[in-house]
Design a protein around this motif. Sequence first.
Motif, PDB file in Angstrom:
ATOM      1  N   ASP A   1       0.855  -1.190   0.000  1.00 47.14           N
ATOM      2  CA  ASP A   1       0.000   0.000   0.000  1.00 47.14           C
ATOM      3  C   ASP A   1       0.890   1.239   0.000  1.00 47.14           C
ATOM      4  O   ASP A   1       1.911   1.285   0.696  1.00 47.14           O
ATOM      5  N   ILE A   2       0.529   2.225  -0.812  1.00 46.15           N
ATOM      6  CA  ILE A   2       1.256   3.497  -0.830  1.00 46.15           C
ATOM      7  C   ILE A   2       0.579   4.440   0.162  1.00 46.15           C
ATOM      8  O   ILE A   2      -0.597   4.774   0.004  1.00 46.15           O
ATOM      9  N   VAL A   3       1.324   4.843   1.180  1.00 46.17           N
ATOM     10  CA  VAL A   3       0.767   5.670   2.256  1.00 46.17           C
ATOM     11  C   VAL A   3       1.423   7.048   2.240  1.00 46.17           C
ATOM     12  O   VAL A   3       2.653   7.160   2.140  1.00 46.17           O
ATOM     13  N   GLU A   4       0.601   8.091   2.331  1.00 42.30           N
ATOM     14  CA  GLU A   4       1.118   9.458   2.387  1.00 42.30           C
ATOM     15  C   GLU A   4       1.597   9.767   3.803  1.00 42.30           C
ATOM     16  O   GLU A   4       0.861   9.555   4.778  1.00 42.30           O
ATOM     17  N   ASN A   5       2.822  10.255   3.919  1.00 35.60           N
ATOM     18  CA  ASN A   5       3.394  10.619   5.218  1.00 35.60           C
ATOM     19  C   ASN A   5       4.107  11.958   5.068  1.00 35.60           C
ATOM     20  O   ASN A   5       5.265  12.019   4.656  1.00 35.60           O
ATOM     21  N   GLU A   6       3.365  13.037   5.367  1.00 42.79           N
ATOM     22  CA  GLU A   6       3.860  14.408   5.209  1.00 42.79           C
ATOM     23  C   GLU A   6       4.308  14.634   3.763  1.00 42.79           C
ATOM     24  O   GLU A   6       3.497  14.556   2.847  1.00 42.79           O
ATOM     25  N   ASP A   7       5.604  14.872   3.547  1.00 37.66           N
ATOM     26  CA  ASP A   7       6.063  15.138   2.180  1.00 37.66           C
ATOM     27  C   ASP A   7       6.715  13.905   1.549  1.00 37.66           C
ATOM     28  O   ASP A   7       7.495  14.014   0.604  1.00 37.66           O
ATOM     29  N   ARG A   8       6.371  12.724   2.071  1.00 39.61           N
ATOM     30  CA  ARG A   8       6.933  11.481   1.542  1.00 39.61           C
ATOM     31  C   ARG A   8       5.824  10.474   1.259  1.00 39.61           C
ATOM     32  O   ARG A   8       4.736  10.548   1.829  1.00 39.61           O
ATOM     33  N   LEU A   9       6.140   9.549   0.376  1.00 37.85           N
ATOM     34  CA  LEU A   9       5.270   8.399   0.136  1.00 37.85           C
ATOM     35  C   LEU A   9       5.988   7.166   0.661  1.00 37.85           C
ATOM     36  O   LEU A   9       7.172   6.959   0.378  1.00 37.85           O
ATOM     37  N   GLU A  10       5.283   6.363   1.425  1.00 37.53           N
ATOM     38  CA  GLU A  10       5.883   5.161   1.997  1.00 37.53           C
ATOM     39  C   GLU A  10       5.166   3.915   1.483  1.00 37.53           C
ATOM     40  O   GLU A  10       3.937   3.911   1.333  1.00 37.53           O
ATOM     41  N   LEU A  11       5.945   2.887   1.235  1.00 37.05           N
ATOM     42  CA  LEU A  11       5.381   1.601   0.839  1.00 37.05           C
ATOM     43  C   LEU A  11       5.211   0.752   2.093  1.00 37.05           C
ATOM     44  O   LEU A  11       6.190   0.414   2.757  1.00 37.05           O
ATOM     45  N   VAL A  12       3.967   0.433   2.404  1.00 42.55           N
ATOM     46  CA  VAL A  12       3.658  -0.322   3.618  1.00 42.55           C
ATOM     47  C   VAL A  12       3.128  -1.694   3.220  1.00 42.55           C
ATOM     48  O   VAL A  12       2.143  -1.801   2.481  1.00 42.55           O
ATOM     49  N   GLU A  13       3.788  -2.722   3.724  1.00 43.11           N
ATOM     50  CA  GLU A  13       3.375  -4.090   3.398  1.00 43.11           C
ATOM     51  C   GLU A  13       2.190  -4.502   4.261  1.00 43.11           C
ATOM     52  O   GLU A  13       2.195  -4.318   5.477  1.00 43.11           O
ATOM     53  N   GLN A  14       1.172  -5.072   3.618  1.00 40.97           N
ATOM     54  CA  GLN A  14      -0.039  -5.505   4.299  1.00 40.97           C
ATOM     55  C   GLN A  14      -0.013  -7.020   4.528  1.00 40.97           C
ATOM     56  O   GLN A  14       0.811  -7.744   3.970  1.00 40.97           O
ATOM     57  N   ASP A  15      -0.937  -7.485   5.354  1.00 38.51           N
ATOM     58  CA  ASP A  15      -0.977  -8.912   5.697  1.00 38.51           C
ATOM     59  C   ASP A  15      -1.583  -9.770   4.590  1.00 38.51           C
ATOM     60  O   ASP A  15      -1.382 -10.982   4.562  1.00 38.51           O
ATOM     61  N   SER A  16      -2.351  -9.143   3.700  1.00 41.22           N
ATOM     62  CA  SER A  16      -3.008  -9.907   2.638  1.00 41.22           C
ATOM     63  C   SER A  16      -2.932  -9.134   1.330  1.00 41.22           C
ATOM     64  O   SER A  16      -2.553  -7.956   1.310  1.00 41.22           O
ATOM     65  N   GLU A  17      -3.295  -9.800   0.250  1.00 42.66           N
ATOM     66  CA  GLU A  17      -3.330  -9.138  -1.048  1.00 42.66           C
ATOM     67  C   GLU A  17      -4.519  -8.188  -1.106  1.00 42.66           C
ATOM     68  O   GLU A  17      -5.554  -8.426  -0.489  1.00 42.66           O
ATOM     69  N   GLY A  18      -4.352  -7.109  -1.876  1.00 41.32           N
ATOM     70  CA  GLY A  18      -5.429  -6.141  -2.027  1.00 41.32           C
ATOM     71  C   GLY A  18      -5.927  -6.081  -3.457  1.00 41.32           C
ATOM     72  O   GLY A  18      -5.319  -6.641  -4.374  1.00 41.32           O
ATOM     73  N   GLN A  19      -7.049  -5.401  -3.649  1.00 35.65           N
ATOM     74  CA  GLN A  19      -7.568  -5.182  -4.994  1.00 35.65           C
ATOM     75  C   GLN A  19      -6.578  -4.313  -5.766  1.00 35.65           C
ATOM     76  O   GLN A  19      -6.021  -3.368  -5.225  1.00 35.65           O
ATOM     77  N   CYS A  20      -6.366  -4.646  -7.029  1.00 43.00           N
ATOM     78  CA  CYS A  20      -5.384  -3.908  -7.824  1.00 43.00           C
ATOM     79  C   CYS A  20      -6.016  -2.638  -8.385  1.00 43.00           C
ATOM     80  O   CYS A  20      -6.939  -2.688  -9.186  1.00 43.00           O
ATOM     81  N   ASN A  21      -5.502  -1.500  -7.938  1.00 41.52           N
ATOM     82  CA  ASN A  21      -5.985  -0.213  -8.422  1.00 41.52           C
ATOM     83  C   ASN A  21      -4.805   0.579  -8.986  1.00 41.52           C
ATOM     84  O   ASN A  21      -3.793  -0.003  -9.379  1.00 41.52           O
ATOM     85  N   SER A  22      -4.908   1.888  -9.013  1.00 44.70           N
ATOM     86  CA  SER A  22      -3.830   2.686  -9.604  1.00 44.70           C
ATOM     87  C   SER A  22      -2.530   2.574  -8.806  1.00 44.70           C
ATOM     88  O   SER A  22      -1.441   2.624  -9.376  1.00 44.70           O
TER      89      SER A  22
END
Length: 301
Positions: free
Chosen positions: A94-115
Amino acid sequence: MKTLLYVVVASLFVSACVPPAYCSKKPVGKARREDIPYIKCQVCEKLAKQLYHQVQKKQAEIAPKKISEYQIIEIAENVCNLKKAEGDWILQIDIVENEDRLELVEQDSEGQCNSECKTIEQACQEVIGYSDTDVAEYLYKSKPDIDSLLKYFCKDLTEACSTKPPPVPKDRAPGEPFVPKSAKEAEMDRLLKSMEGMPGAPGMKMYSREDLMNMNNFGEGGDDEDEEEDDEAGFPSKLGKVLREKESGSDWKQKLRKGISDGAMTLKKHANRVSNQLRQWWRGKKAGTTKKGQKTGKSEL
């Protein structure tokens, strides 16, 4: 010629037996290429870890044999492709917004594929580029630990982490929320992915998971005078019935593959019948041409 006929008949069958509404799929999000500079280094680091772990996993599967360089190259070629099993890891990020950065956060399961999913895939492909064979050779010959691989791949080979990512603009539109798949959805997607290119499943790529699960006429068939036509028309229906039988604990994977195999045999019979008809027509035409030539020769004499 028989092979060509089989392909043609298979294509016609798939397009004819599936209503147009069933071939439609949910719109898939497009990659946000403008986000790639902000996540490129993180994608490279996760990609390097995936290469390392997938090579280790493959080695464990084929032990005591040693993994070949070709097998490592195959992993490197597919690891950034969402259509391949090696690229499934992208679905858990998951791409998570953190102030002026984007962080890649790994989730426990697969997610729906979006943009966001497509953006990570695109960034991954840009990182590895034409370096897939180089990193595969390094993994095969040097057998590095994960830290050495990270340094070589992300700083020396691709330079994805050679500079600090720029700050994210304040007016950047936020991405979609991470929507996890159910275990059943993830298993279904993996099965459909594994059947792509399988002999006897020429039209499986036309079906999405939603198509197969939601067809109202699955398992329903009418009487028909032509038994072979019944088999052909019932092919997708049998697939849907098998998929729904998963809930009852039946061996649905085996039944699904059997349904595909049965459909392939039906198509092959149909192709053989058409081939025989064409051969008979050609022989008749050839014989007629020969007789005509003989008559012309006699009249000239």
